[in-house]
Design a protein around this motif. Structure first.
Motif, PDB file in Angstrom:
ATOM      1  N   UNK A  21     -50.193  85.564 101.652  1.00 53.19           N
ATOM      2  CA  UNK A  21     -50.254  84.219 102.221  1.00 53.19           C
ATOM      3  C   UNK A  21     -50.780  83.209 101.204  1.00 53.19           C
ATOM      4  N   UNK A  22     -51.817  83.575 100.475  1.00 54.63           N
ATOM      5  CA  UNK A  22     -52.376  82.683  99.461  1.00 54.63           C
ATOM      6  C   UNK A  22     -51.384  82.386  98.356  1.00 54.63           C
ATOM      7  N   UNK A  23     -50.683  83.400  97.909  1.00 50.40           N
ATOM      8  CA  UNK A  23     -49.681  83.201  96.866  1.00 50.40           C
ATOM      9  C   UNK A  23     -48.534  82.325  97.374  1.00 50.40           C
ATOM     10  N   UNK A  24     -48.132  82.519  98.611  1.00 52.05           N
ATOM     11  CA  UNK A  24     -47.053  81.713  99.192  1.00 52.05           C
ATOM     12  C   UNK A  24     -47.474  80.258  99.327  1.00 52.05           C
ATOM     13  N   UNK A  25     -48.681  80.024  99.792  1.00 55.13           N
ATOM     14  CA  UNK A  25     -49.186  78.661  99.920  1.00 55.13           C
ATOM     15  C   UNK A  25     -49.288  78.008  98.546  1.00 55.13           C
ATOM     16  N   UNK A  26     -49.773  78.744  97.558  1.00 56.56           N
ATOM     17  CA  UNK A  26     -49.852  78.225  96.195  1.00 56.56           C
ATOM     18  C   UNK A  26     -48.487  77.882  95.633  1.00 56.56           C
ATOM     19  N   UNK A  27     -47.499  78.709  95.917  1.00 58.39           N
ATOM     20  CA  UNK A  27     -46.140  78.445  95.445  1.00 58.39           C
ATOM     21  C   UNK A  27     -45.582  77.178  96.088  1.00 58.39           C
ATOM     22  N   UNK A  28     -45.725  77.057  97.386  1.00 61.89           N
ATOM     23  CA  UNK A  28     -45.225  75.868  98.088  1.00 61.89           C
ATOM     24  C   UNK A  28     -45.939  74.621  97.580  1.00 61.89           C
ATOM     25  N   UNK A  29     -47.264  74.696  97.421  1.00 62.85           N
ATOM     26  CA  UNK A  29     -48.036  73.563  96.933  1.00 62.85           C
ATOM     27  C   UNK A  29     -47.559  73.134  95.548  1.00 62.85           C
ATOM     28  N   UNK A  36     -42.599  65.967  94.520  1.00 66.10           N
ATOM     29  CA  UNK A  36     -42.937  64.675  95.138  1.00 66.10           C
ATOM     30  C   UNK A  36     -44.230  64.072  94.606  1.00 66.10           C
ATOM     31  N   UNK A  37     -44.961  64.777  93.788  1.00 63.69           N
ATOM     32  CA  UNK A  37     -46.183  64.242  93.198  1.00 63.69           C
ATOM     33  C   UNK A  37     -47.436  64.713  93.928  1.00 63.69           C
ATOM     34  N   UNK A  38     -48.558  64.559  93.249  1.00 65.15           N
ATOM     35  CA  UNK A  38     -49.825  65.083  93.757  1.00 65.15           C
ATOM     36  C   UNK A  38     -50.304  64.351  95.010  1.00 65.15           C
ATOM     37  N   UNK A  39     -50.287  63.022  95.001  1.00 64.05           N
ATOM     38  CA  UNK A  39     -50.788  62.273  96.165  1.00 64.05           C
ATOM     39  C   UNK A  39     -49.940  62.500  97.407  1.00 64.05           C
ATOM     40  N   UNK A  40     -48.608  62.504  97.237  1.00 65.59           N
ATOM     41  CA  UNK A  40     -47.744  62.770  98.389  1.00 65.59           C
ATOM     42  C   UNK A  40     -47.956  64.182  98.904  1.00 65.59           C
ATOM     43  N   UNK A  41     -48.212  65.116  98.018  1.00 62.75           N
ATOM     44  CA  UNK A  41     -48.466  66.490  98.435  1.00 62.75           C
ATOM     45  C   UNK A  41     -49.739  66.574  99.253  1.00 62.75           C
ATOM     46  N   UNK A  42     -50.790  65.878  98.821  1.00 63.01           N
ATOM     47  CA  UNK A  42     -52.026  65.862  99.611  1.00 63.01           C
ATOM     48  C   UNK A  42     -51.798  65.200 100.961  1.00 63.01           C
ATOM     49  N   UNK A  43     -51.005  64.136 100.989  1.00 65.09           N
ATOM     50  CA  UNK A  43     -50.684  63.482 102.251  1.00 65.09           C
ATOM     51  C   UNK A  43     -49.978  64.447 103.197  1.00 65.09           C
ATOM     52  N   UNK A  44     -49.005  65.179 102.693  1.00 66.53           N
ATOM     53  CA  UNK A  44     -48.291  66.159 103.507  1.00 66.53           C
ATOM     54  C   UNK A  44     -49.258  67.240 103.996  1.00 66.53           C
ATOM     55  N   UNK A  45     -50.144  67.704 103.116  1.00 61.79           N
ATOM     56  CA  UNK A  45     -51.113  68.736 103.498  1.00 61.79           C
ATOM     57  C   UNK A  45     -52.046  68.243 104.602  1.00 61.79           C
ATOM     58  N   UNK A  46     -52.492  67.001 104.506  1.00 62.18           N
ATOM     59  CA  UNK A  46     -53.365  66.436 105.548  1.00 62.18           C
ATOM     60  C   UNK A  46     -52.612  66.326 106.867  1.00 62.18           C
ATOM     61  N   UNK A  47     -51.365  65.883 106.820  1.00 63.12           N
ATOM     62  CA  UNK A  47     -50.568  65.789 108.045  1.00 63.12           C
ATOM     63  C   UNK A  47     -50.345  67.159 108.680  1.00 63.12           C
TER      64      UNK A  47
END
Length: 78
Positions: A21-29, A36-47
């Motif tokens: 699970x950790x490796x999969x999450x790291x890959x998707x991240x 899409x960039x770091x800030x958009x990725x954090x936005x998606x993660x927060x949502x």
């Protein structure tokens, strides 16, 4: 091509679940950051986190969405 039996897959999942699970999450991240960039990725993660929390409350406490939104969003004027 090598095929892995269901028994072997179940054993791998039981013994290494959180590593997978950790490796999969790291890959998707990492793919999201590259596309899409770091800030958009954090936005998606927060949502996703907020959506998970709302869904969890609805599952565990048997609340509906209107009750949850009423509790956390400010009331309108008037």
């Amino acid at each position: 091509m090598v095929w892995v039996s269901r028994e072997a897959m179940r054993e791998i999942w039981e013994n290494h679940r959180y590593k997978l699970l950790g490796a999969s999450i790291g890959l998707v991240f990492s793919v999201l950051v590259m596309t899409i960039g770091l800030l958009w990725t954090f936005f998606v993660a927060v949502c996703v986190f907020i959506g998970y929390q709302v869904g969890k409350r609805m599952d565990e406490e048997k609340e509906n969405l209107a009750d949850i939104l009423e509790r956390y969003l400010p009331h309108g004027r008037g």
